[in-house]
Write a protein that holds these residues in place. Sequence first.
Motif, PDB file in Angstrom:
ATOM      1  N   ALA A  53      56.652  14.101   7.431  1.00 14.47           N
ATOM      2  CA  ALA A  53      56.354  12.950   8.282  1.00 14.47           C
ATOM      3  C   ALA A  53      55.326  13.276   9.355  1.00 14.47           C
ATOM      4  CB  ALA A  53      57.636  12.441   8.945  1.00 14.47           C
ATOM      5  N   GLY A  54      54.937  14.554   9.473  1.00 15.25           N
ATOM      6  CA  GLY A  54      54.045  14.950  10.559  1.00 15.25           C
ATOM      7  C   GLY A  54      52.736  14.176  10.590  1.00 15.25           C
ATOM      8  N   LEU A  55      52.082  14.043   9.440  1.00 11.51           N
ATOM      9  CA  LEU A  55      50.802  13.342   9.404  1.00 11.51           C
ATOM     10  C   LEU A  55      50.940  11.880   9.790  1.00 11.51           C
ATOM     11  CD1 LEU A  55      49.221  14.826   6.142  1.00 11.51           C
ATOM     12  CD2 LEU A  55      48.794  15.497   8.514  1.00 11.51           C
ATOM     13  N   SER A  56      52.083  11.285   9.478  1.00 13.56           N
ATOM     14  CA  SER A  56      52.281   9.863   9.783  1.00 13.56           C
ATOM     15  C   SER A  56      52.411   9.615  11.277  1.00 13.56           C
ATOM     16  CB  SER A  56      53.527   9.342   9.066  1.00 13.56           C
ATOM     17  OG  SER A  56      54.709   9.883   9.629  1.00 13.56           O
ATOM     18  N   LEU A 115      59.402   0.569   3.495  1.00 14.98           N
ATOM     19  CA  LEU A 115      59.060   1.920   3.943  1.00 14.98           C
ATOM     20  C   LEU A 115      58.089   2.590   2.974  1.00 14.98           C
ATOM     21  CD1 LEU A 115      62.547   3.152   5.229  1.00 14.98           C
ATOM     22  CD2 LEU A 115      60.596   2.360   6.574  1.00 14.98           C
ATOM     23  N   ALA A 116      58.258   2.343   1.682  1.00 19.67           N
ATOM     24  CA  ALA A 116      57.327   2.904   0.701  1.00 19.67           C
ATOM     25  C   ALA A 116      55.917   2.385   0.948  1.00 19.67           C
ATOM     26  CB  ALA A 116      57.786   2.570  -0.712  1.00 19.67           C
ATOM     27  N   ASN A 117      55.789   1.110   1.276  1.00 19.93           N
ATOM     28  CA  ASN A 117      54.468   0.536   1.581  1.00 19.93           C
ATOM     29  C   ASN A 117      53.880   1.162   2.832  1.00 19.93           C
ATOM     30  OD1 ASN A 117      54.668  -1.153  -0.615  1.00 19.93           O
ATOM     31  ND2 ASN A 117      55.376  -2.920   0.557  1.00 19.93           N
ATOM     32  N   ALA A 118      54.719   1.424   3.827  1.00 25.20           N
ATOM     33  CA  ALA A 118      54.229   1.971   5.092  1.00 25.20           C
ATOM     34  C   ALA A 118      53.626   3.364   4.895  1.00 25.20           C
ATOM     35  CB  ALA A 118      55.364   2.025   6.116  1.00 25.20           C
ATOM     36  N   PHE A 119      54.228   4.189   4.035  1.00 24.96           N
ATOM     37  CA  PHE A 119      53.780   5.569   3.844  1.00 24.96           C
ATOM     38  C   PHE A 119      52.852   5.739   2.642  1.00 24.96           C
ATOM     39  CE2 PHE A 119      57.602   6.111   6.385  1.00 24.96           C
ATOM     40  CZ  PHE A 119      57.245   7.110   7.273  1.00 24.96           C
ATOM     41  N   SER A 120      52.484   4.657   2.000  1.00 25.63           N
ATOM     42  CA  SER A 120      51.708   4.752   0.765  1.00 25.63           C
ATOM     43  C   SER A 120      50.328   5.373   0.970  1.00 25.63           C
ATOM     44  CB  SER A 120      51.558   3.365   0.131  1.00 25.63           C
ATOM     45  OG  SER A 120      50.854   2.489   1.007  1.00 25.63           O
ATOM     46  N   SER A 121      49.741   5.227   2.161  1.00 24.43           N
ATOM     47  CA  SER A 121      48.393   5.759   2.390  1.00 24.43           C
ATOM     48  C   SER A 121      48.354   7.279   2.312  1.00 24.43           C
ATOM     49  CB  SER A 121      47.875   5.296   3.755  1.00 24.43           C
ATOM     50  OG  SER A 121      48.710   5.751   4.799  1.00 24.43           O
ATOM     51  N   ALA A 139      48.789   3.049  11.008  1.00 27.41           N
ATOM     52  CA  ALA A 139      49.113   2.184   9.882  1.00 27.41           C
ATOM     53  C   ALA A 139      47.964   1.202   9.663  1.00 27.41           C
ATOM     54  CB  ALA A 139      50.404   1.420  10.166  1.00 27.41           C
ATOM     55  N   SER A 140      47.710   0.879   8.424  1.00 25.33           N
ATOM     56  CA  SER A 140      46.627  -0.047   8.105  1.00 25.33           C
ATOM     57  C   SER A 140      46.936  -1.433   8.651  1.00 25.33           C
ATOM     58  CB  SER A 140      46.435  -0.125   6.586  1.00 25.33           C
ATOM     59  OG  SER A 140      45.551  -1.177   6.246  1.00 25.33           O
ATOM     60  N   PRO A 141      45.977  -2.063   9.332  1.00 28.48           N
ATOM     61  CA  PRO A 141      46.221  -3.402   9.879  1.00 28.48           C
ATOM     62  C   PRO A 141      46.444  -4.450   8.802  1.00 28.48           C
ATOM     63  CG  PRO A 141      43.910  -2.805  10.083  1.00 28.48           C
ATOM     64  CD  PRO A 141      44.630  -1.577   9.642  1.00 28.48           C
ATOM     65  N   ASN A 201      46.530   0.209  16.642  1.00 27.38           N
ATOM     66  CA  ASN A 201      46.673   1.639  16.934  1.00 27.38           C
ATOM     67  C   ASN A 201      48.103   2.138  16.838  1.00 27.38           C
ATOM     68  OD1 ASN A 201      44.327   0.733  19.323  1.00 27.38           O
ATOM     69  ND2 ASN A 201      43.789   2.097  17.646  1.00 27.38           N
ATOM     70  N   GLU A 202      48.947   1.453  16.091  1.00 30.23           N
ATOM     71  CA  GLU A 202      50.320   1.901  15.887  1.00 30.23           C
ATOM     72  C   GLU A 202      50.353   2.881  14.714  1.00 30.23           C
ATOM     73  OE1 GLU A 202      54.712  -0.126  15.920  1.00 30.23           O
ATOM     74  OE2 GLU A 202      53.166  -1.136  14.745  1.00 30.23           O
ATOM     75  N   THR A 203      50.944   4.049  14.940  1.00 26.97           N
ATOM     76  CA  THR A 203      50.987   5.050  13.882  1.00 26.97           C
ATOM     77  C   THR A 203      51.928   4.598  12.768  1.00 26.97           C
ATOM     78  OG1 THR A 203      52.822   6.302  14.853  1.00 26.97           O
ATOM     79  CG2 THR A 203      50.577   6.881  15.567  1.00 26.97           C
ATOM     80  N   VAL A 204      51.771   5.231  11.615  1.00 27.85           N
ATOM     81  CA  VAL A 204      52.624   4.901  10.469  1.00 27.85           C
ATOM     82  C   VAL A 204      54.084   5.148  10.808  1.00 27.85           C
ATOM     83  CG1 VAL A 204      53.196   5.551   8.103  1.00 27.85           C
ATOM     84  CG2 VAL A 204      50.804   5.338   8.783  1.00 27.85           C
ATOM     85  N   TRP A 205      54.366   6.276  11.475  1.00 25.35           N
ATOM     86  CA  TRP A 205      55.759   6.590  11.797  1.00 25.35           C
ATOM     87  C   TRP A 205      56.339   5.574  12.775  1.00 25.35           C
ATOM     88  CZ3 TRP A 205      59.438   9.370   9.698  1.00 25.35           C
ATOM     89  CH2 TRP A 205      60.615   9.581  10.421  1.00 25.35           C
ATOM     90  N   ALA A 206      55.584   5.208  13.811  1.00 29.14           N
ATOM     91  CA  ALA A 206      56.073   4.234  14.782  1.00 29.14           C
ATOM     92  C   ALA A 206      56.324   2.884  14.118  1.00 29.14           C
ATOM     93  CB  ALA A 206      55.078   4.092  15.932  1.00 29.14           C
TER      94      ALA A 206
END
Length: 410
Positions: A105-108, A128-134, A113-115, A178-183
């Motif tokens: 999860a570090g990179l996320s 959640l799968a969609n959120a981390f798909s990038s 996250a993509s707008p 500017n919200e990160t994938v993890w957030a």
Amino acid sequence: MAQEHAVTLTLNTGDAPVAIDVWNGYKVSLSMLSAGQPWGFTFWRSTVADTTWRVLAQQAKLLARVTLTIDGATQLSGYLEELDRGTNDDRASGMTALVGGRDLAGLSMDFDASPTTAVRGVPLQTALANAFSSFGLTVHVTEAAAARAIQSRGRPGAHGSPTARRRKKVDIMRPKPNETVWAYAQSIVRRIGYMMWVAPTADGTLGLVVDAPDYAQAPLFSFSRTIGRGTFGSTGNILMGREVFSMKGVPTDVYVYTGSARGNVRSARSKYSTANPKLFDRAVTRGAFAEFHPILAKHVRSDRARDIAHATAEAERIIADGMTSFRRYKLRVQGHGQEVGGSMRLYAVNTMASVLDEYLIDDQGGHLREDMLITDVEFVGSRGEGEGHGQYTNLTLAPKGSIVVTPVAD
């Protein structure tokens, strides 16, 4: 004498994975309260372990996938993000290589996250799968008991069917600027009243535990430090123990200002206020909170709270969030686990443990004696002889019931 644990780091750059069990030192952190936990290994070049040095030169590549196991139990899956090799100022010290990184999860936590990402009416797993798909990661949502069984070398049991909240579909949600994938992923999980942390899976996918602290389980581990009777020093398995209190971010009073629903001709505003009852509970504070104190107030205008019942829930959530880190117990023990029922069980987060520390007393002379939840685990190992070498574990424990997660209303 403590059992020696087999610690293995496996590198995977796309070819056949390479397992390395010849190391000079390591430090691996696991937590249920924060993601992107660090890991690091140190290797010395020598004629004996020259094969290891060549393997590192060939396989230690940035963003390579890594897996760490202890006694065959997977503890962490992550990326290799740091590579440092060469000699120090002292030529006699020889060449060293340091490799490190964070969990999957570090990179996320670093990238946004993509707008264009949006979820509507889909199951939590899909959201959640969609959120981390990038990141090209396959996401596997699991429950706390299943993750604990993998990491502690326990026997997986029946975990039952998903609860109603975990089956609930996610409403419309888009990332903030500017919200990160993890957030962003956390906001999805928090909305349905759960926590989220990282745990390894058997197939190397990104394991996301979506659950709540398990206070109902019987204590699995036991930690003690008692004052020697007629002898010097202490007895027990605790090598170091510290009780830590913090008022950082803890409100003494909370004010919630409510409002009527949008579209009403007239906005009905009211105020709900409450003192933080946790600060007057000796089971929580152990007497470490002053009777006379300044007022540390939180004033919150909540468009979600339409009445006193909702305002009360909002205030309770604010207090619970503030009290999460009010008190912690930090300890160090030899080895990476305990014998339980005749088998070695490795320390794992979200596991209850009984604690007795006679060196830590409250303002009335009572010893620290309670069941607590393990929230953080740090495995440390070092080759060599003497003090500071060997294998030991640093643990952080929270009082029972101190971490509370409630759904966030739409």
